[in-house]
Design an enzyme around this catalytic site. Structure first.
Site, PDB file in Angstrom:
ATOM      1  CB  SER A   2      -1.028   0.040   1.165  1.00 42.32           C
ATOM      2  OG  SER A   2      -0.057   0.041   2.315  1.00 42.32           O
ATOM      3  CE  LYS A   3      -1.686   6.735  -2.804  1.00 45.55           C
ATOM      4  NZ  LYS A   3      -3.089   7.312  -2.758  1.00 45.55           N
ATOM      5  NE  ARG A   4       1.332   0.127   6.219  1.00 41.52           N
ATOM      6  CZ  ARG A   4       1.967  -0.861   6.530  1.00 41.52           C
ATOM      7  NH1 ARG A   4       3.368  -0.635   7.107  1.00 41.52           N
ATOM      8  NH2 ARG A   4       1.596  -2.188   6.308  1.00 41.52           N
TER       9      ARG A   4
END
Ligand code: GLU
Length: 475
Positions: free
Chosen positions: A240-242
């Site tokens: 994910s963006k993380r």
């Protein structure tokens, strides 16, 4: 049966790496079987819709080389057909109007929670007569899901996946404002587009049970399904963006070649023996659904980098020069001159041998494209010491004498100086010379680089480095 696969992205504004892999698998399966690969933009979320976001998808597909075989469809444009099918199901008694108020639905959800039931809606309008419809409520249309028994999805990756029909609710196919739901739209579009194989992330497996209810209600043939495990980050959680860079554009901007990203994404979730390097033509030849991994795969940046290094080495030199131009401009404000182009052309074989990304290749090409005086980076500064000054002066004198400014002659001179000034250690001569000529401590084929720069420019750079040492030691 002629295979038709599809890629139906929702235009979110970026092409997630997971979506890119889905597109790749669908593309490869279509090419492998001599079928068709079609694209449909799932653009029904009008509140957030933007044409730029759609363009991002096309740009990513084009960059990856995933050509599609249709005039891309718009799901939104097909909405009347979705509405018609909802009404057809209604007329056939396979679906019904539900007049529940929001309060009733909240109540049902709360009761289901207390009773620990997975399905909230209690089918209260399933068999109720429309004459009982309350005033002032716009109904939704719900499909009749099977009440008892089990539903099995025969999946090419996951095998037989079974669900108890009690888990499947009478879900909505047409909202009260007349807007078709995603569940309905996907099935109608896939059917109308003649999709034979649905290859997608396993986060859609739950939808598949529901979508199959619509296929059955319409008496349509279901596609063959292959649900691929999702890509995870190195820490094992969903990518994910993380995790930083998650979109195709990010990888392009970081200097990855499309063929490296495609090869990496292919291997990330599909395998053929232990082969790591699988260019596109070979991927088309080999790709099958059997080879899709059953376990989730972890994104390994190092492996991607290694593949990129491989494909950079294989790439045509002129193409590489074109590809590094934007990075040279953006990161170093350099526009390649005619002389620079000549130098790059000669040195590209050596340069590309070392680069893991196009950014690195641009960085390491920079010294060929600027003229002295230039700044020395930290690595270079370490080698520009008072001891090195003596060596550089020796090299300067020797080089000035050369009539034939070839890399063999330059090397010969440097070796002589190493004998006299550095106990025969050539490295002790090469490091300061490298620092002087490139402004860094990294470069390929130093003597060839000097030859390419030419005698005059090499002399200028050596003088500049000697002057730099003089001024640095004064402070
Ligand atoms: N539009 C969906 C998505 O982007 C894909 C739906 C599907 O593959 O059926 O996740």
């Amino acid at each position: 049966m002629s295979v038709i696969t599809r890629f139906p992205p929702s235009p979110t504004g970026f092409m997630h790496i997971g979506n890119a892999r889905t597109a790749l698998f669908n593309y490869l399966y279509a090419r492998h079987t001599g079928g068709k690969f079609v694209v449909r933009i799932e653009d029904t979320d009008r509140a957030r819709h933007s044409e730029e976001a759609v363009q991002v998808i096309f740009n990513a597909l084009e960059w990856m080389g995933l050509e599609f075989d249709n005039e891309p469809e718009s799901q939104y444009a097909n909405r009347q057909r979705h509405i018609d099918i909802a009404n057809e199901l209604l007329a056939a008694g396979k679906a019904y109007k539900c007049y529940c108020t929001p309060e009733e639905l909240t109540q049902m959800r709360e009761t289901a929670k207390i009773e620990g039931r997975p399905v909230a809606y209690d089918n209260r309008w399933r068999d109720r007569d429309e004459s009982e419809a309350p005033e002032g409520i716009d109904p939704v249309i719900r499909i009749k899901s099977p009440i008892d028994g089990e539903t099995v999805v025969d999946d090419q990756v996951q095998g037989n996946v079974t669900v108890d029909n009690k888990q499947l609710d009478d879900f909505i196919i047409l909202r009260s404002d007349g807007v078709p739901t995603y569940m309905l739209a996907v099935v109608v579009d896939d059917h109308d587009m003649g999709i034979t194989h649905v290859i997608r992330g396993d986060d859609h497996l739950n939808n598949t049970f529901r979508q199959n209810i619509i296929y059955d209600a319409m008496g349509w043939n279901k596609p063959i399904y292959a649900h691929c495990p999702l890509i995870h980050g190195t820490d094992g959680s969903k990518f994910s963006k993380r995790h930083g860079s998650i979109s195709v554009e990010d990888y392009k901007d970081m200097g990855f070649l499309p063929e490296a990203l495609c090869n990496y994404l292919l291997r990330l979730g599909w395998g053929h023996k232990d082969e790591e390097i699988i260019p596109m033509d070979k991927a088309i030849e080999l790709f099958d659904l059997k080879g899709i991994n059953k376990a989730a795969s972890k994104f390994d940046f190092k492996k991607l980098e290694n593949l990129n290094a491989h494909y950079i080495k294989e790439a045509d030199n002129h193409r590489l020069i074109d590809l590094i131009s934007p990075f040279l401009k953006a990161n170093h404000d350099i526009i390649i001159s005619e002389e620079g182009l000549m130098r790059l052309t000669v040195m590209m074989d050596a340069l590309k041998d070392r680069a893991k990304t196009l950014i690195q290749l641009a960085d390491e090409s920079k010294f060929l494209l600027v003229n002295a005086p230039f700044d020395f980076d930290e690595g270079a500064q370490k080698h520009l010491t008072p001891d090195a000054k003596v060596i550089l002066q020796g090299v300067l004198t020797a080089i000035k004498e050369l009539n034939n400014f070839t890399h063999e002659e330059i090397e010969h001179k440097c070796r002589n100086i190493a004998q006299v000034e550095a106990d025969g250690k050539l490295g002790k001569v090469m490091m300061p010379v490298r620092a002087a000529l490139t402004g860094t401590d990294k470069s390929p084929s130093l003597f060839e680089a000097a030859e390419v720069l030419g005698q005059e420019e090499t002399i200028k750079r050596l003088n500049h480095a000697i002057a730099y040492i003089g001024s640095a030691t004064k402070h």
